[in-house]
Design a protein around this motif. Structure first.
Motif, PDB file in Angstrom:
ATOM      1  N   ASN A 200       0.832  -1.200   0.000  1.00 38.12           N
ATOM      2  CA  ASN A 200       0.000   0.000   0.000  1.00 38.12           C
ATOM      3  C   ASN A 200       0.872   1.259   0.000  1.00 38.12           C
ATOM      4  OD1 ASN A 200      -0.666   1.899   2.525  1.00 38.12           O
ATOM      5  ND2 ASN A 200       0.061  -0.049   3.366  1.00 38.12           N
ATOM      6  N   PRO A 201       0.422   2.325  -0.666  1.00 40.41           N
ATOM      7  CA  PRO A 201       1.243   3.537  -0.819  1.00 40.41           C
ATOM      8  C   PRO A 201       1.694   4.156   0.500  1.00 40.41           C
ATOM      9  CG  PRO A 201      -0.612   3.587  -2.334  1.00 40.41           C
ATOM     10  CD  PRO A 201      -0.838   2.418  -1.427  1.00 40.41           C
ATOM     11  N   LYS A 202       0.910   4.031   1.564  1.00 39.06           N
ATOM     12  CA  LYS A 202       1.316   4.603   2.849  1.00 39.06           C
ATOM     13  C   LYS A 202       2.545   3.893   3.394  1.00 39.06           C
ATOM     14  CE  LYS A 202      -3.380   6.066   4.034  1.00 39.06           C
ATOM     15  NZ  LYS A 202      -4.536   5.922   4.953  1.00 39.06           N
ATOM     16  N   PHE A 203       2.646   2.593   3.168  1.00 38.32           N
ATOM     17  CA  PHE A 203       3.834   1.850   3.588  1.00 38.32           C
ATOM     18  C   PHE A 203       5.041   2.263   2.752  1.00 38.32           C
ATOM     19  CE2 PHE A 203       6.674  -1.801   2.974  1.00 38.32           C
ATOM     20  CZ  PHE A 203       6.998  -2.112   4.287  1.00 38.32           C
ATOM     21  N   VAL A 223      -6.900   0.886   4.892  1.00 40.51           N
ATOM     22  CA  VAL A 223      -5.882   0.495   3.905  1.00 40.51           C
ATOM     23  C   VAL A 223      -6.418  -0.609   3.003  1.00 40.51           C
ATOM     24  CG1 VAL A 223      -3.651  -0.660   3.647  1.00 40.51           C
ATOM     25  CG2 VAL A 223      -3.886   1.245   5.252  1.00 40.51           C
ATOM     26  N   VAL A 224      -7.063  -1.607   3.590  1.00 38.11           N
ATOM     27  CA  VAL A 224      -7.613  -2.714   2.795  1.00 38.11           C
ATOM     28  C   VAL A 224      -8.681  -2.206   1.833  1.00 38.11           C
ATOM     29  CG1 VAL A 224      -8.933  -4.862   2.925  1.00 38.11           C
ATOM     30  CG2 VAL A 224      -7.063  -4.453   4.530  1.00 38.11           C
ATOM     31  N   SER A 225      -9.543  -1.292   2.294  1.00 34.78           N
ATOM     32  CA  SER A 225     -10.573  -0.722   1.426  1.00 34.78           C
ATOM     33  C   SER A 225      -9.963  -0.079   0.187  1.00 34.78           C
ATOM     34  CB  SER A 225     -11.387   0.318   2.208  1.00 34.78           C
ATOM     35  OG  SER A 225     -12.274   1.025   1.366  1.00 34.78           O
ATOM     36  N   ALA A 226      -8.825   0.588   0.363  1.00 34.71           N
ATOM     37  CA  ALA A 226      -8.160   1.234  -0.777  1.00 34.71           C
ATOM     38  C   ALA A 226      -7.421   0.243  -1.659  1.00 34.71           C
ATOM     39  CB  ALA A 226      -7.185   2.298  -0.263  1.00 34.71           C
ATOM     40  N   MET A 227      -6.860  -0.815  -1.067  1.00 33.15           N
ATOM     41  CA  MET A 227      -5.989  -1.725  -1.815  1.00 33.15           C
ATOM     42  C   MET A 227      -6.737  -2.823  -2.564  1.00 33.15           C
ATOM     43  SD  MET A 227      -2.830  -0.891  -1.871  1.00 33.15           S
ATOM     44  CE  MET A 227      -2.149  -2.447  -2.440  1.00 33.15           C
ATOM     45  N   VAL A 228      -7.985  -3.064  -2.237  1.00 32.21           N
ATOM     46  CA  VAL A 228      -8.720  -4.097  -2.968  1.00 32.21           C
ATOM     47  C   VAL A 228      -9.021  -3.633  -4.389  1.00 32.21           C
ATOM     48  CG1 VAL A 228     -10.935  -5.328  -3.066  1.00 32.21           C
ATOM     49  CG2 VAL A 228      -9.632  -5.270  -0.951  1.00 32.21           C
TER      50      VAL A 228
END
Length: 691
Positions: A200-203, A223-228
């Motif tokens: 994820n971009p934040k990481f 984060v999961v909501s954005a990465m799916v």
């Protein structure tokens, strides 16, 4: 001076710990544990026994690429007399000669993820260090101190441990449960879910800050909501809604999340083609359950997509009731998202519990295509100031609908409807495949004083209910609307006044996709002079022929019926709209053989062609968590004529015992996304006793 204490070997007790921590479905080859609950490590020393007077043991745990103590990603703690429940700690559980069993306790607010465990042994200044190995730490809904704690054991089993489910599709008048394999404990899925967090971009922007925030289910779920979805990142799924899926998989073809997640990992985190709302939601459910956050898939029928945040869906129609350009707002026949259970310490009191999360890319939140977690309690009460994204979800279930209908003199006639959106909000029941209606969690009863008050509160103004007209239109459909058959729909016209009304009825049908996109017109009837007697009811039929809809029906199997009634005297306009679901045939499933772990079974699959034309390119796909080790695909080379049976047999060897679900998908040139499932109870292998 005592001789140095030497660690000879050790045992992370994976099988026992995984069973105690309810992760044994992933296997016993490595250690997977939950925070807020201790786990065992056995140490074997050589030469002599451990003496607490002279020997000192210190454990170190580290997670993330840059472990830092101040970030909560690194911790050192000595062996002590008892466990400390608020921080990393260890204590002796038992000692037998030169062997010791140690309890290690991860605090209930520990960061989840992959950890390294090392041990430092010191005897009167002499020391050594040993890498004990890796373990993976999850959220723990069984721990009362964890923010994802659930009180009900049945709910914890359903929303964390169960690997299959039902996702509701269709329309508010005819819905059906589609079987889905979440497969959160299937081989490789844990590692893929952790890889998702590390992609994820934040990481990538700040690894230390991202890992330090992984103690919060609010942060992780967002984060999961954005990465799916893949709209802003190297996310999992590429969304598509135009029925052009030749360079990938049709969203309706998937049986579960496992194949999707494995494809994403196998091809270097490239988006998997294609997903739609229920696929996005189901994959998010898999990831969140895998990480230990209780999660369920929710379907909202007649779901509003409010693009300008005014809580009103504006629709423009021509004189025949056909939608025209003019607004990006839309109403989907159904829309799926997930709910995750967690506390909200970041908010004022009262917003703990179910949180809505929507990974389908619709609108941006803080510059990213994600949505939630939005407290369901805030949605019901119209508390739009609460983060995250409450206004968007509130509109999905509560928006008013304003129709602008073009008149013959080119003016627009405005009608307002307050009870069309957010119908029969559904999820799978705990412990069974039946539907649970959770509409009351999201809203007060339609038209009630409480519901209108919440809507007015959300708009910050008084909102009077629209005046009730004397004419009504509703749509009925004949029973048994099956693919391949002709059927009838009916416009029921009602005059609730003491006066006679002369009216015009424009009554038509279109193919429609589930997200509201209109396709070709199928049939149309224009009755220019209808007389409605006082307090009378009149029913007008319209016949729908397979030869008209069969070639243009989308994979969603939906037809939209619109009846536009115009009072020729007052120019009052009344609109009736309904989406009709065309039912596919059933798949008959027979499981042959004795259902036992590690013993071959055969699934016999049969589908009868209901269409008046042959089916070609017929393919059955079978999948089941703990049953099939991935997908089993069986093709049929010859065409299947009208009324003929497509029949195959598929072999598989169950890897796990217990209640399992075998999910089947059938695809052909003219029938798409036909689903079936069969529950199978797999017995454990017999324990043979020898004399």
């Amino acid at each position: 001076m005592s001789t140095a204490l030497l660690l000879e070997k050790w045992d992370l007790q994976c099988k026992r710990n995984n069973k105690d921590h309810r992760t044994s479905d992933t296997g016993s080859q490595r250690l997977l544990v939950r925070r807020g609950q201790s786990f065992l490590v056995t140490l074997h020393f050589s030469g002599r026994t451990f003496k607490k007077e002279v020997d000192k043991l210190t454990f170190h745990v580290k997670t993330g690429p840059r472990p830092i103590q101040t970030s909560g990603t690194s911790s050192s703690f000595p062996l002590s007399s008892s466990l400390k429940k608020a921080k990393w700690s260890s204590a002796v559980e038992g000692q037998d000669g030169s062997s010791m069993t140690i309890l290690i306790f991860p605090p209930p607010d520990a960061r989840i993820g992959r950890y390294r465990l090392t041990l430092e042994v010191s005897t009167e200044g002499q020391g050594s260090s040993c890498d004990l190995g890796e373990f993976i730490l999850f959220f723990n809904p069984w721990s009362k101190d964890d923010t994802v704690y659930m009180e009900s054991e049945e709910a914890r089993v359903e929303y964390v441990l169960t690997q299959h489910g039902q996702i509701y599709q269709g329309s508010k008048d005819f819905f059906l449960g589609i079987p889905w394999i979440f497969g959160q404990f299937e081989e490789g899925i844990v590692d893929i879910c952790l890889q998702l967090l590390d992609t994820n971009p934040k990481f990538l922007l700040n690894q230390d800050k991202d890992c330090s925030r992984r103690n919060s289910p609010v942060y992780v779920s967002r984060v999961v909501s954005a990465m799916v979805n893949c709209n802003d990142d190297n996310g999992i799924l590429y969304g598509r809604w135009d029925n052009q899926y030749e360079d990938g998989m049709s969203p309706l073809s998937w049986n579960g999340s496992v194949d999707i997640l494995r494809r994403w990992e196998k091809f270097g985190c490239q988006p998997v083609r294609y997903g739609q709302c229920w696929v996005f939601a189901a994959v998010a459910c898999t990831v969140l359950r895998c990480l230990g956050i209780p999660t369920r898939v929710v379907t909202n029928f007649e779901s509003a997509h409010d693009t300008n945040s005014n809580l009103i869906i504006e629709r423009y129609m021509d004189q025949n009731g056909k939608r025209q350009p003019g607004s990006r707002d839309s109403i989907w026949n159904y829309h799926c998202w997930v709910e995750s259970w967690m506390g909200r310490p970041d908010l004022a009191a009262g917003y703990d519990g179910w949180q809505a999360l929507d990974p389908t890319p619709q609108e941006k939140s803080e510059g990213v295509f994600c949505c939630g977690p939005a407290p369901v309690k805030a949605i019901k009460e119209g508390d739009l100031h609460v983060k995250y994204d409450v206004p968007f979800v509130f509109a999905e279930v509560n928006a008013d609908v304003v129709n602008f209908v073009l008149q013959d003199d080119m003016s627009w006639k405005k009608t307002t409807y307050t009870s069309l959106v957010g119908m029969k909000i559904s999820t799978k029941s705990v412990g069974s495949d039946t539907r649970e209606d959770i509409t009351h969690h999201y809203k007060y009863p339609e038209g009630s004083r409480e519901e209108r008050a919440v809507f007015a509160k959300a708009l910050h103004r008084k909102d009077p209910a629209p005046a009730k007209g004397g004419l009504k239109v509703r749509i009925k459909a004949s029973e048994g609307i099956n693919n391949g058959c002709d059927f009838k729909v009916f416009a029921v016209l009602v005059n609730n006044t003491a006066e006679e009304h002369r009216c015009r009825l424009r009554f038509g049908t279109h193919v429609i996709s589930y997200n509201g996109a209109l396709g070709p017109e199928i049939s149309f009837k224009d009755l220019r002079n209808i007389t409605l007697e006082p307090y009378a009811k009149r029913t007008v039929p319209l016949r729908i022929l397979y030869e008209k809809y069969g070639h243009c029906l989308t994979q969603d199997n939906m037809i939209k019926v619109t009846a536009l009634l115009t009072d020729l005297g007052t120019q009052e306009v009344v609109l009736g709209i309904r989406s009709i679901y065309i039912k596919n045939p059933d798949i008959k499933i027979r499981v042959l053989g004795e259902p036992m772990q590690k013993r071959k079974l055969v699934a016999e699959l049969t589908l009868t062609n209901p269409l008046p034309t042959p089916l070609t390119g017929c393919v059955f796909t079978v999948e089941g968590a703990g049953l099939t080790d991935g997908q089993k695909v069986q093709e049929i080379e010859s065409p299947i004529g009208p009324g003929e049976e497509a029949k195959v047999r598929v072999d598989f060897v169950p890897r796990r015992s217990g209640l399992r679900k075998l999910v089947v998908d059938f695809e052909s040139d003219k029938l798409k996304g036909v689903k079936g499932y069969q529950d199978v109870i797999i017995a454990p292998p017999p324990k043979w006793s020898r004399p």
